[in-house]
Design a protein around this motif. Sequence first.
Motif, PDB file in Angstrom:
ATOM      1  N   THR A  32       0.804  -1.352   0.084  1.00 11.93           N
ATOM      2  CA  THR A  32       0.108   0.100   0.044  1.00 11.93           C
ATOM      3  C   THR A  32       0.919   1.380  -0.223  1.00 11.93           C
ATOM      4  O   THR A  32       2.158   1.212   0.178  1.00 11.93           O
ATOM      5  CB  THR A  32      -1.024  -0.008   1.520  1.00 11.93           C
ATOM      6  N   GLY A  33       0.344   2.380  -0.233  1.00 13.90           N
ATOM      7  CA  GLY A  33       0.875   3.691  -0.269  1.00 13.90           C
ATOM      8  C   GLY A  33       1.637   3.897   0.960  1.00 13.90           C
ATOM      9  O   GLY A  33       2.684   4.111   1.117  1.00 13.90           O
ATOM     10  N   ARG A  34       0.805   3.569   2.287  1.00  9.22           N
ATOM     11  CA  ARG A  34       1.408   3.783   3.484  1.00  9.22           C
ATOM     12  C   ARG A  34       2.686   2.789   4.077  1.00  9.22           C
ATOM     13  O   ARG A  34       3.715   3.196   4.462  1.00  9.22           O
ATOM     14  CB  ARG A  34       0.471   3.862   4.775  1.00  9.22           C
ATOM     15  N   GLU A  35       2.583   1.578   3.359  1.00 11.88           N
ATOM     16  CA  GLU A  35       3.549   0.660   3.650  1.00 11.88           C
ATOM     17  C   GLU A  35       4.768   1.052   2.917  1.00 11.88           C
ATOM     18  O   GLU A  35       5.846   0.954   3.381  1.00 11.88           O
ATOM     19  CB  GLU A  35       2.902  -0.827   3.187  1.00 11.88           C
ATOM     20  N   ALA A  36       4.615   1.653   1.669  1.00  6.36           N
ATOM     21  CA  ALA A  36       5.813   2.044   0.841  1.00  6.36           C
ATOM     22  C   ALA A  36       6.496   3.321   1.648  1.00  6.36           C
ATOM     23  O   ALA A  36       7.595   3.476   1.546  1.00  6.36           O
ATOM     24  CB  ALA A  36       5.422   2.527  -0.458  1.00  6.36           C
ATOM     25  N   GLN A  37       5.534   4.102   2.339  1.00  6.94           N
ATOM     26  CA  GLN A  37       6.303   5.062   3.156  1.00  6.94           C
ATOM     27  C   GLN A  37       7.078   4.805   4.154  1.00  6.94           C
ATOM     28  O   GLN A  37       8.274   5.181   4.457  1.00  6.94           O
ATOM     29  CB  GLN A  37       5.096   6.033   3.546  1.00  6.94           C
ATOM     30  N   VAL A  38       6.452   3.674   4.868  1.00  7.11           N
ATOM     31  CA  VAL A  38       7.295   3.087   6.246  1.00  7.11           C
ATOM     32  C   VAL A  38       8.534   2.595   5.548  1.00  7.11           C
ATOM     33  O   VAL A  38       9.519   2.666   6.196  1.00  7.11           O
ATOM     34  CB  VAL A  38       6.377   2.081   6.676  1.00  7.11           C
ATOM     35  N   LEU A  39       8.603   1.725   4.444  1.00  6.64           N
ATOM     36  CA  LEU A  39       9.370   1.029   3.804  1.00  6.64           C
ATOM     37  C   LEU A  39      10.715   2.090   3.545  1.00  6.64           C
ATOM     38  O   LEU A  39      11.819   1.491   3.778  1.00  6.64           O
ATOM     39  CB  LEU A  39       9.237  -0.008   2.618  1.00  6.64           C
ATOM     40  N   ILE A  67      12.297   3.015   6.638  1.00 12.45           N
ATOM     41  CA  ILE A  67      13.186   2.121   7.030  1.00 12.45           C
ATOM     42  C   ILE A  67      14.565   2.165   6.260  1.00 12.45           C
ATOM     43  O   ILE A  67      15.517   1.885   6.935  1.00 12.45           O
ATOM     44  CB  ILE A  67      12.677   0.764   6.953  1.00 12.45           C
ATOM     45  N   ALA A  68      14.484   2.143   5.004  1.00 10.22           N
ATOM     46  CA  ALA A  68      15.717   2.354   4.059  1.00 10.22           C
ATOM     47  C   ALA A  68      16.435   3.461   4.495  1.00 10.22           C
ATOM     48  O   ALA A  68      17.773   3.552   4.246  1.00 10.22           O
ATOM     49  CB  ALA A  68      15.205   2.431   2.757  1.00 10.22           C
ATOM     50  N   GLN A  69      15.836   4.463   4.964  1.00 12.21           N
ATOM     51  CA  GLN A  69      16.614   5.603   5.508  1.00 12.21           C
ATOM     52  C   GLN A  69      17.514   5.685   7.016  1.00 12.21           C
ATOM     53  O   GLN A  69      17.815   6.525   7.414  1.00 12.21           O
ATOM     54  CB  GLN A  69      15.906   6.923   5.444  1.00 12.21           C
ATOM     55  N   GLY A  70      16.881   4.338   7.371  1.00 14.26           N
ATOM     56  CA  GLY A  70      17.692   4.001   8.899  1.00 14.26           C
ATOM     57  C   GLY A  70      17.127   4.511  10.227  1.00 14.26           C
ATOM     58  O   GLY A  70      17.396   4.556  11.143  1.00 14.26           O
ATOM     59  N   LEU A  71      15.689   4.878   9.668  1.00 16.49           N
ATOM     60  CA  LEU A  71      14.788   5.482  10.886  1.00 16.49           C
ATOM     61  C   LEU A  71      14.240   4.216  11.871  1.00 16.49           C
ATOM     62  O   LEU A  71      13.995   3.056  11.116  1.00 16.49           O
ATOM     63  CB  LEU A  71      13.655   6.160  10.406  1.00 16.49           C
ATOM     64  N   SER A  72      14.302   4.467  13.065  1.00 15.39           N
ATOM     65  CA  SER A  72      13.706   3.557  14.003  1.00 15.39           C
ATOM     66  C   SER A  72      12.026   3.580  14.014  1.00 15.39           C
ATOM     67  O   SER A  72      11.663   4.359  13.490  1.00 15.39           O
ATOM     68  CB  SER A  72      14.235   3.667  15.579  1.00 15.39           C
ATOM     69  N   ASN A  73      11.623   2.482  14.742  1.00 13.89           N
ATOM     70  CA  ASN A  73      10.214   2.376  14.525  1.00 13.89           C
ATOM     71  C   ASN A  73       9.730   3.661  15.302  1.00 13.89           C
ATOM     72  O   ASN A  73       8.587   4.106  14.721  1.00 13.89           O
ATOM     73  CB  ASN A  73       9.439   1.351  15.469  1.00 13.89           C
ATOM     74  N   ALA A  74      10.234   4.256  16.495  1.00 19.40           N
ATOM     75  CA  ALA A  74       9.614   5.503  17.072  1.00 19.40           C
ATOM     76  C   ALA A  74       9.982   6.709  16.180  1.00 19.40           C
ATOM     77  O   ALA A  74       9.025   7.324  16.184  1.00 19.40           O
ATOM     78  CB  ALA A  74      10.635   5.535  18.367  1.00 19.40           C
ATOM     79  N   GLU A  75      10.808   6.818  15.404  1.00 25.46           N
ATOM     80  CA  GLU A  75      11.191   7.890  14.641  1.00 25.46           C
ATOM     81  C   GLU A  75      10.055   7.785  13.278  1.00 25.46           C
ATOM     82  O   GLU A  75       9.783   8.945  13.033  1.00 25.46           O
ATOM     83  CB  GLU A  75      12.603   7.723  14.102  1.00 25.46           C
ATOM     84  N   LEU A 119       5.457  10.171  10.692  1.00 25.12           N
ATOM     85  CA  LEU A 119       4.301   9.938  10.074  1.00 25.12           C
ATOM     86  C   LEU A 119       3.155   9.755  10.965  1.00 25.12           C
ATOM     87  O   LEU A 119       1.887   9.722  10.321  1.00 25.12           O
ATOM     88  CB  LEU A 119       4.223   8.398   9.260  1.00 25.12           C
ATOM     89  N   TYR A 120       3.046  10.567  12.070  1.00 26.25           N
ATOM     90  CA  TYR A 120       1.981  10.998  13.141  1.00 26.25           C
ATOM     91  C   TYR A 120       1.313   9.558  13.219  1.00 26.25           C
ATOM     92  O   TYR A 120      -0.051   9.693  13.174  1.00 26.25           O
ATOM     93  CB  TYR A 120       1.150  11.882  12.322  1.00 26.25           C
ATOM     94  N   LEU A 121       1.730   8.440  13.403  1.00 28.91           N
ATOM     95  CA  LEU A 121       1.218   7.214  13.710  1.00 28.91           C
ATOM     96  C   LEU A 121       1.727   6.615  15.212  1.00 28.91           C
ATOM     97  O   LEU A 121       2.825   7.036  15.652  1.00 28.91           O
ATOM     98  CB  LEU A 121       1.776   5.940  12.730  1.00 28.91           C
ATOM     99  N   SER A 122       0.864   5.504  15.768  1.00 29.38           N
ATOM    100  CA  SER A 122       1.294   5.086  17.090  1.00 29.38           C
ATOM    101  C   SER A 122       2.333   3.842  16.503  1.00 29.38           C
ATOM    102  O   SER A 122       2.541   3.445  15.320  1.00 29.38           O
ATOM    103  CB  SER A 122       0.059   4.251  17.563  1.00 29.38           C
ATOM    104  N   THR A 176      12.999   4.264  -1.766  1.00 32.52           N
ATOM    105  CA  THR A 176      13.788   4.885  -0.705  1.00 32.52           C
ATOM    106  C   THR A 176      13.531   6.235  -0.414  1.00 32.52           C
ATOM    107  O   THR A 176      14.317   7.020   0.559  1.00 32.52           O
ATOM    108  CB  THR A 176      15.480   4.580  -1.254  1.00 32.52           C
ATOM    109  N   ALA A 177      12.570   7.071  -1.070  1.00 31.77           N
ATOM    110  CA  ALA A 177      12.167   8.429  -0.995  1.00 31.77           C
ATOM    111  C   ALA A 177      10.868   8.419  -0.869  1.00 31.77           C
ATOM    112  O   ALA A 177      10.025   8.543  -1.637  1.00 31.77           O
ATOM    113  CB  ALA A 177      12.796   9.173  -2.098  1.00 31.77           C
ATOM    114  N   PRO A 178      10.127   8.637   0.627  1.00 33.32           N
ATOM    115  CA  PRO A 178       8.900   8.644   0.898  1.00 33.32           C
ATOM    116  C   PRO A 178       8.411  10.184   0.105  1.00 33.32           C
ATOM    117  O   PRO A 178       8.748  11.080   0.174  1.00 33.32           O
ATOM    118  CB  PRO A 178       8.899   8.720   2.450  1.00 33.32           C
ATOM    119  N   GLU A 179       7.086   9.848  -0.342  1.00 34.81           N
ATOM    120  CA  GLU A 179       6.241  11.011  -0.841  1.00 34.81           C
ATOM    121  C   GLU A 179       6.054  12.050   0.472  1.00 34.81           C
ATOM    122  O   GLU A 179       5.684  11.128   1.568  1.00 34.81           O
ATOM    123  CB  GLU A 179       5.023  10.705  -1.418  1.00 34.81           C
ATOM    124  N   ARG A 180       5.954  13.188   0.344  1.00 35.31           N
ATOM    125  CA  ARG A 180       5.520  13.921   1.252  1.00 35.31           C
ATOM    126  C   ARG A 180       4.333  14.492   1.213  1.00 35.31           C
ATOM    127  O   ARG A 180       3.530  14.581  -0.175  1.00 35.31           O
ATOM    128  CB  ARG A 180       6.311  15.381   1.258  1.00 35.31           C
TER     129      ARG A 180
END
Length: 228
Positions: free
Chosen positions: A165-172, A175-183, A188-191, A224-228
């Motif tokens: 999904t688009g959201r999963e692609a953003q999260v992926l 991840i590729a940029q090295g961000l942690s789950n918390a980051e 993305l303003y998610l829990s 590797t580049a999330p849409e804004r």
Amino acid sequence: MSDAPITVIVADDQRVIRDGLVTILGALDGIRVAAAAQDGAEAVALAVEHEADVVLMDLHMPGTDGIEATRRLREQLPSTAVVVLTTYTDDDSILAALEAGAIGYLTKNASAADIHRGIAAAAAGHTILDPAAAARVMRAARRQDAGPGPGPGPGPADTLPDGLTGREAQVLALIAQGLSNAEIAAKLYLSRSTVKTHINQIFAKTGSRDRSQAIVYAHRHALTAPER
């Protein structure tokens, strides 16, 4: 939580390096070196024999190299984690090792403390990349992002691979940029629980066992580049 030591197999074709690693690891708390191998085939056999938790694997060895040995281990003994320890930090070596199933990638200038942390992280199922290896992965991703053709980054859901999904692609991408789950959650303003759910879906859809393989997938598919 078990207090049993982490069972490790050392694989390196150079005897002086192999013996040195056995000595270094033998002096570290919480690690038991079960055996040492001089090539990939022997590393796989010894890992199976000793039910190793971690194999510390050189990449370039005669006969069965570290890449092929890692693939065989993932098939024969999926509970065993592979941490690559090598002098090579070129893009092809790093990506090939991660795609084969390595969970860690360290260079041979790593300190004993670095290797200890890498083995402990791998035994716990966490990915660890040497800073040089992580930088290479990111540079490779940026080069692909800058390549010809349509701009990179997650687009409409029907253009994404493997049903992402688009959201999963953003999260992926994050991840590729090295961000942690918390980051990722903050960005993305998610829990955090929602992020974890997305990551589990990403792993399932992309066939990734861990974050390192997901990073390779993101690189291969220019995600590797999330849409804004």
